[in-house]
Motif scaffolding. Structure first.
Motif, PDB file in Angstrom:
ATOM      1  N   PRO A 111      -6.629  -1.953  -7.092  1.00  6.39           N
ATOM      2  CA  PRO A 111      -8.056  -2.198  -7.304  1.00  6.39           C
ATOM      3  C   PRO A 111      -8.507  -3.610  -7.015  1.00  6.39           C
ATOM      4  O   PRO A 111      -9.696  -3.860  -6.810  1.00  6.39           O
ATOM      5  N   VAL A 112      -7.578  -4.571  -6.996  1.00  3.07           N
ATOM      6  CA  VAL A 112      -7.972  -5.976  -6.802  1.00  3.07           C
ATOM      7  C   VAL A 112      -7.729  -6.455  -5.369  1.00  3.07           C
ATOM      8  O   VAL A 112      -7.859  -7.646  -5.089  1.00  3.07           O
ATOM      9  N   ASP A 113      -7.406  -5.553  -4.470  1.00  2.00           N
ATOM     10  CA  ASP A 113      -7.178  -5.929  -3.073  1.00  2.00           C
ATOM     11  C   ASP A 113      -8.532  -6.123  -2.401  1.00  2.00           C
ATOM     12  O   ASP A 113      -9.154  -5.173  -1.921  1.00  2.00           O
ATOM     13  N   GLU A 136     -13.173   4.925  -1.277  1.00  4.05           N
ATOM     14  CA  GLU A 136     -13.468   5.615  -2.532  1.00  4.05           C
ATOM     15  C   GLU A 136     -12.516   5.112  -3.605  1.00  4.05           C
ATOM     16  O   GLU A 136     -11.353   4.811  -3.323  1.00  4.05           O
ATOM     17  N   ARG A 137     -13.009   4.982  -4.822  1.00  5.95           N
ATOM     18  CA  ARG A 137     -12.168   4.583  -5.949  1.00  5.95           C
ATOM     19  C   ARG A 137     -11.643   5.832  -6.630  1.00  5.95           C
ATOM     20  O   ARG A 137     -12.419   6.676  -7.089  1.00  5.95           O
ATOM     21  N   SER A 182       0.838  -1.197   0.000  1.00  4.61           N
ATOM     22  CA  SER A 182       0.000   0.000   0.000  1.00  4.61           C
ATOM     23  C   SER A 182       0.873   1.248   0.000  1.00  4.61           C
ATOM     24  O   SER A 182       2.081   1.191   0.231  1.00  4.61           O
ATOM     25  N   ALA A 183       0.226   2.377  -0.251  1.00  2.00           N
ATOM     26  CA  ALA A 183       0.853   3.688  -0.082  1.00  2.00           C
ATOM     27  C   ALA A 183       0.053   4.448   0.962  1.00  2.00           C
ATOM     28  O   ALA A 183      -1.171   4.291   1.055  1.00  2.00           O
ATOM     29  N   ALA A 184       0.734   5.279   1.755  1.00  2.00           N
ATOM     30  CA  ALA A 184       0.038   5.973   2.832  1.00  2.00           C
ATOM     31  C   ALA A 184       0.650   7.341   3.067  1.00  2.00           C
ATOM     32  O   ALA A 184       1.850   7.564   2.822  1.00  2.00           O
ATOM     33  N   TRP A 185      -0.196   8.255   3.542  1.00  2.00           N
ATOM     34  CA  TRP A 185       0.206   9.620   3.846  1.00  2.00           C
ATOM     35  C   TRP A 185      -0.426  10.046   5.165  1.00  2.00           C
ATOM     36  O   TRP A 185      -1.532   9.628   5.501  1.00  2.00           O
TER      37      TRP A 185
END
Length: 277
Positions: free
Chosen positions: A46-48, A81-82, A27-30
């Motif tokens: 998207p497939v997680d 949200e996508r 993942s990426a995180a902020w």
């Protein structure tokens, strides 16, 4: 992805500061903040399929009194949200001091609380073990991997019925945070799933050592026989998952969350050693 814009448009949040957080394997995180609030923005592919159920579990456990870094619903009431081909969530920031693998008592105790609060009817082990299938094409990377994985799966199926719960899925010490009031929070629910609680206990032992088990059983003494019977098998299952996962990362040159490809090789080597190979 323009994180500040996503926060404004989807969550009505206007951060003054944004900081990239490191260490996520998938993942990426902020960290987004103002003088009044802090949240973590997390994005996965998207497939997680575990991402949204894990966030919903975190919210339920938080309601039950276990601090989890629960998701904040977007302005449309969604936990995910996508955006630009990614799944994005905003989580409450949980401050605290990361536990170490020496904190086995606190880790085992909280994992027992989680499984008690999120108990499920038992499912079919053979069906559940198919979560190894995404790694199927990579199991021949080295000759020992496929026999080890298939042997661990067969031994687990042979156990028969075992207890199930919603699982954290990856209870490494750094997911447990000591709070100012000495309570412990459990964050990072991206690997959550329904499954045999032995898998979570085995994961905690793999990361933190066997003293996790007595602490867990003080919370769940009724499971003593089940752990004695099934934990050695599920330790092999856990290392089989590690073998498949790192074989997949090496095959596809996945470098997220690590500094060099050598870290993927180390993960695979650790799994091999666990099988005495």
């Amino acid at each position: 992805m323009d994180v500040a814009e996503v926060l404004r448009e989807r969550w009505d949040l206007k951060p003054l500061e944004l900081e990239v957080l490191t260490g996520g394997m998938n993942s990426a995180a902020w960290l987004a903040s103002t003088d009044e609030w802090r949240v973590v923005v997390k994005a996965v592919g998207p497939v997680d399929t575990a991402f949204e159920p894990g966030l919903e579990l975190a919210a339920r456990l938080d309601d039950a009194g276990i601090r989890t870094g629960r998701p904040r619903p977007s302005k449309h009431g969604r936990v995910v949200e996508r955006v630009d081909g990614r799944q994005v969530a905003v989580l409450e920031y949980v401050d605290g001091v990361e536990l170490s693998p020496a904190d086995q008592a606190a880790i085992g105790d909280l994992l027992g609380r989680v499984h008690s609060a999120a108990a499920l009817e038992a499912g079919e082990l053979a069906d559940w073990l198919q979560f190894l299938l995404p790694f199927e094409d990579c199991l021949d990377l080295e000759p020992w991997i496929r026999p080890a994985v298939e042997g661990a799966v067969a031994d687990a199926v042979a156990l028969g019925s075992v207890s199930w719960a919603w699982l954290h899925g990856d209870p490494a010490a750094e997911a447990f945070l000591r709070q100012a009031d000495d309570s412990v929070a459990l964050i990072d629910w991206g690997s959550a799933m329904r499954g045999p609680l032995l898998y979570d206990v085995a994961s905690a032992v793999m990361y933190n050592g066997a003293p996790v088990v007595p602490a867990y059983l003080r919370r769940r003494p009724e499971l003593a026989d089940e752990l004695e019977r099934g934990l050695p098998t599920f330790l092999r299952v856990r290392y089989a998952v590690q073998a498949g996962y790192f074989a997949w990362r090496i095959t596809n040159n996945i470098l997220t969350g690590i500094s060099t490809p050598a870290e993927n090789l180390k993960g695979l080597t650790d799994a091999r050693r666990s099988f005495g190979l």
